[in-house]
Scaffold this active site. Structure first.
Site, PDB file in Angstrom:
ATOM      1  N   ARG A 185       0.837  -1.218   0.000  1.00 34.12           N
ATOM      2  CA  ARG A 185       0.000   0.000   0.000  1.00 34.12           C
ATOM      3  C   ARG A 185       0.868   1.264   0.000  1.00 34.12           C
ATOM      4  O   ARG A 185       0.583   2.231  -0.714  1.00 34.12           O
ATOM      5  CB  ARG A 185      -0.918  -0.013   1.223  1.00 34.12           C
TER       6      ARG A 185
ATOM      7  N   GLU B 285       7.652  40.290  -7.711  1.00 35.57           N
ATOM      8  CA  GLU B 285       6.310  40.059  -8.265  1.00 35.57           C
ATOM      9  C   GLU B 285       5.617  41.385  -8.544  1.00 35.57           C
ATOM     10  O   GLU B 285       5.615  42.271  -7.687  1.00 35.57           O
ATOM     11  CB  GLU B 285       5.504  39.249  -7.233  1.00 35.57           C
TER      12      GLU B 285
ATOM     13  N   LYS C 287       3.809  25.371  -4.072  1.00 31.52           N
ATOM     14  CA  LYS C 287       2.540  24.765  -3.632  1.00 31.52           C
ATOM     15  C   LYS C 287       2.655  23.250  -3.771  1.00 31.52           C
ATOM     16  O   LYS C 287       2.206  22.657  -4.755  1.00 31.52           O
ATOM     17  CB  LYS C 287       1.378  25.318  -4.455  1.00 31.52           C
TER      18      LYS C 287
ATOM     19  N   ASP D 227       2.134  38.585 -12.313  1.00 28.44           N
ATOM     20  CA  ASP D 227       1.133  37.762 -11.629  1.00 28.44           C
ATOM     21  C   ASP D 227      -0.279  38.215 -11.952  1.00 28.44           C
ATOM     22  O   ASP D 227      -0.611  39.411 -11.846  1.00 28.44           O
ATOM     23  CB  ASP D 227       1.355  37.823 -10.118  1.00 28.44           C
TER      24      ASP D 227
ATOM     25  N   LYS E 237       7.403  39.080  -2.906  1.00 32.62           N
ATOM     26  CA  LYS E 237       6.021  38.921  -3.331  1.00 32.62           C
ATOM     27  C   LYS E 237       5.145  40.052  -2.786  1.00 32.62           C
ATOM     28  O   LYS E 237       5.616  40.920  -2.043  1.00 32.62           O
ATOM     29  CB  LYS E 237       5.502  37.552  -2.886  1.00 32.62           C
TER      30      LYS E 237
END
Lengths: 280, 280, 280, 280, 280, 280
Positions: free
Chosen positions: D98, D194, D132, D215, D164
């Site tokens: 598994r 960004e 992510k 972005d 960012k």
């Protein structure tokens, strides 16, 4: 592995991914109180790991539960005495209960068993433990021995030198083994050597050994070993071991030995009986 | 903590930065052989951790020493029997000796103590253990119980549900506690509930509980509990516990109980006596 | 690995020796506040690891940042809803942001995907998950499944017995495999066995198995399996699995099965969309 | 947490104190063989953790089972293809199955999903991933992205600087934020910033930033951003992100961007279907 | 291993099962205060691990002792200056003392040694460190370098690319090695290549390398390398290394190099002298 | 933390998620060979951790590279001597190189620095180290001291008792402090007490202390201390410390002291110069 890590690993053993009963039955916000009581006459030892068990359970269950000792370590209590109060998150209390008791029952058992040996020695000879301890529980068990009134021997392989029968067999000579041990160990470490006969004692007294362990000797040979050593090299410390129990300690306590080491303080002790009940 | 990690942590406890005696006395390249012998009649258990102790010592000391079992786990041997042979690096052998014996002596003690209970049960009722185990030694101790011929109860808080007195006190109702436990646990988990009186048994039989634990009941009440349950709800499994010892097991074994759980298989066992001597 | 350890290891993965951007741009003493908002309709799950991520970041960055849930787990929210507020050290907030969102987005995705299956079942059959979970995320993913309204199957290999096709192949006989499983597992564990045909079901009903898993059967065979089992052995629990999706669950929900297990609750779920913006 | 540790912790999650089914049914010495087969068209990724899962299971179960890849990573295979053979201890095979499949199914899913994006880009622009990723699975997931034909972005917070939106909000000025980042980071690290508008792009081009992330811009703004940047500061690298999917990549691939970053390569991928069956 | 873990492991090294002297001499409840003083002129670095050492000791000894810096990191102090005050549990203070000082003395030594190099550079060229650091102490030693006024080079193998002599030997071509490095590393990583002759520099300038390391060149060759590079490819960053000491830095600081890297900032530094005395 | 764990943690520090240069440039299957050479006259120490560094690198990089010592530990070699050969996977060799050298250069430096002190002592007095060691490197550094011909003092706080100035200040009396230390420490541990004046020495000789540390005394006071002690209590061991360097050791070596302890053996040692070059 210090106490913090030991208790958390032990809680993992019992809790794994969760307590199926407690999490199902008890709301996360419920609180309560209970007491740990002796169910027999015993000497108290183990508050430290018991308190840590509830702290660890609190971290996992998300709510604190405090463990407050009501009797000091090393005290004898009779059946029915409350030795600690636990109070706080019910989930934490119920999840930590078994682990806390498993530590307490073991350690109270050792302290109580030790005390009977110390009483037998009557202050005439020092009773000490050995390295026959439960793996990962040595610090706790040696602490319980002190709670029972005895002293500790060396902690482990690193804080003392004991040249034992197998070392001598391997080296081929008691004197050589002692000489090698002295040559490379620092000046704050004493050297102990094990002998099983008076002839070996004679050889040992000719070395730099600071301590001699008289292993598995008859009472008569122990008495003779004391006489010989005190006469020839009085600075040497004498320790006896091998098949020592309460009855024999009482018999040989007056022979003039410095120490009697007894593995059974720990390995022949049974758990004492204590339980935790919620106050209703 | 699996066996590999447990043994290494335990070796660290004893070895720390080094074995002052062995490293001083024994050359790194020296090899030898010895045997582990029973010094009393006992049932063998613990080859696994004993072998692992020498493997771990070999990693630290830089030379392999193999541990070869000479008798299968679960076998009774008499005093003097060689149960294993150790062979290889002398440094590793001498450093690992105490740890290996500390595991073996404990586990042989438990297996031997368990066997006496199983014999008393005479095949008429199943003897099982409890969660009263030494922290971090549960898997080993439960294995020793099986070597002694008994069965295991649930392993831990996560693989079974036991609604005990403190859970019922906290919830306020036996029936509510069982219902909550059933509602959120998956369908492969059975629910056990603890009762102390016949009245509580009556309540328990009205719930979804699959198993009832009869705790601290008199022999008479146990007999009545069996009659009531078999008549009313024969699918229920009955377990008895509380102050169970060899004598009482012999007395109640014919009552028709399914299981008797005995914490003392483990916590009242003393270490068996074994020693390791180098072949000369 | 409990949540505390999991989150710290995960933070190490992302943070390593330091956050080059945040430590360069943001003074250690700066503080601020922001909100986590849903960018789609979703069911909330994951506040626990999200809060822990900021705690872990605080330990590494030297300043606390609290995560305050604004919506309870298991609640559906619409696009634009603020589900949590974060406030405190800006360094900690910016360093912990991604890790917290990575947990939240995954778990909200699973809860939302699960809820659609539960709705399809219409309360007529229980939807449960499987062991097809992301390694080290099982506890979290199973929690998200419950947030979505489904139940959990066994947690792991240790809290239930499932005799599957490969076990039967290895043993050579379904009945033997079930008998072996029953013989050595404790009395709080039920035994489940997997069958793929009605003939195998027939064999299974002759064993001690408590639960039968009907795997990869047609709708017609599932219906027949229910009829046969209810007639012959009504205490047996019936679970269906294999290629279960929302559409099929809707179709077979009325057949009288006890459980439908769906690996896709977890492994076919996509991350839900959430973002964290500093308040300006 | 490297692969060795990750896989062992993951095995502990599933195995805990033992595999109740396998240990009961399968003798310790039994051996066998099986194959892992694709049950859909997919790109292979994940042989590494799959093989490690069987190694880890072998350590715990006491018998080796080898995992032999039959198809190279990064290869597309059709439904029914055997991608690996497993052979050895049956206990190990059944216990590790598994976990191995959980790794393989996830990673094949990501590789397959990535490949569709790369195909859409047609070699005109580089497709890259983001941070992510599933906590503790980053290295594996980024590897699967490469198996699918895309490139990786920075690994983590420590091997690149990305200023960012939240950093700029916290600092109060894009230019100041970039200047601070450049001042304290070493000379082998490039600085990315960004921007969300053409005005911000204009500001960014006046700083020391080596890379600009465009972005959430419209297709038209992306095109204009490329024109402006190539004219004013051709050494700057341009990356676009925000709501990128296969359809949009196909549409904007010819705009002259250097990179398109797509979190969905990983977080919108579903597990691919593979199974392991014992050879009969 | 972050600071928290590093300091606890280091305390275990020194404390093991306990501090034999302090636990014997000092009651658990005793408190006191002391000061850490410089015994030579030095630049302060290391308050972080020193404070953590007392925190860790407090966890083990059961009583808090705070470490309060009296002088900021990076400040030069003269002999006799009190740089920190420690106050609280005497057991914790005495047990943590040596570990705290071992960190402080090392790091003040590095900061002080670094400052002499930075002074020699006179602001004309940047002094940076290397990866020649004490295993597990890199973050601390690189911090001390910054306290001494120099900059850091890449942290480790993962946050920069340096193609060194052995890589080139293994690949067989400088240009090939650089091309491979550029092909698979992400766009925020610059590529540095090491050259030892002007011919190699010529080859390096024909590649995509962003930085060239001039290793073990004579002063004359360094000067020529600067001239060639500035003329041909002014965007390239030039770093010199190899046998750099304070005297040589003073001599070559005006050549127009961007960076001089000096392993000896760390590996030729001796511990500075500081001591901790209890206030009487 | 034993050598195995120390080296792996240290490799993680340098390698993290991967070696960007080596993995890009060198094929996984490439093999090669190189030599570690002394670039100055030095005494060899550190083969153990160097070999372990390549083993650890091999585990991470997936290919073995062996480290074969060519010169025994404790041997002086001249500039240019090859002290070890490394051979095997080129990826492993290049990734492990820096870590191996960081261990070797430090330890050779300590051994070489120590040897100069031992030579100054001329066999007339024993030179020993102190607890002023690099955190987590104590076992290695103390080994290097032995390679340089000196002896070790106690390893840590747990294997010896040293009552130092701060202990005496805290207790308020030298004699009380010694008495407490003797009372609770086992019989294989000697007690050492630190004195700074002849008056304190006089007090110390009236206690059960086995060893006296003469700290920061003038040459004249040291001489007088020897005379007083030999006359009054010849079994006491005398150790001197404080500002001991090579020149002073030469001057006082004939005074009759038993030991001179020198922290500078370790903390004033600089790294020796060694390098690893691939054979071409």
């Amino acid at each position: 592995m210090n106490l913090h890590a030991l208790v958390r690993a032990a809680l993992d053993e019992d809790l794994g991914p969760g307590d199926r009963t407690t999490e199902a039955c008890i709301p996360a916000e419920a609180v309560g109180r209970g007491h740990v009581r002796a169910k027999q006459s015993l000497i108290v030892a183990g508050h430290g790991p018991a308190a840590e068990a509830f702290r660890a359970a609190g971290e996992r269950m998300g709510g604190a539960c405090t463990y407050a000792p009501l009797v000091e370590e090393g005290t004898r209590v009779e059946r029915g005495t409350a030795v600690a109060r636990v109070e706080g998150s019910l989930r934490t209390l119920l999840t930590g209960e078994r682990l806390a008791l498993n530590f307490l029952m073991r350690l109270c058992g050792i302290a109580t068993h030790t005390a009977a040996h110390v009483e037998a020695a009557g202050g005439l000879v020092q009773v000490v433990d050995t390295r026959k301890t439960t793996p990962l529980h040595r610090a706790l068990e040696k602490h319980a021995v002190r709670c029972g009134g005895a002293m500790n021997h060396r902690y482990a392989l690193f804080d003392g030198v004991m040249v034992k029968d197998n070392h001598i067999t391997a080296v081929g000579s008691l004197a050589d083994a002692v000489a090698r041990a002295r040559a490379v160990n620092h000046h704050l470490i004493r050297i102990e050597v094990e002998v099983e006969t008076l002839a070996e004692l004679d050889e040992a007294l000719g070395t730099a050994a600071d301590v001699v362990l008289l292993d598995n000797m008859s009472d008569e040979d122990l008495a003779e070993a004391v006489r010989v050593t005190r006469a020839r090299k009085p600075s040497v410390i004498l320790e006896a071991s091998g098949n020592m129990d309460i009855e024999r300690i009482g018999r040989i306590r007056g022979l003039g030995l410095d120490l009697i080491s007894v593995g059974g303080l720990i390995h022949q002790a049974r758990w004492a009986d204590l339980s935790l009940k919620l106050d209703k």
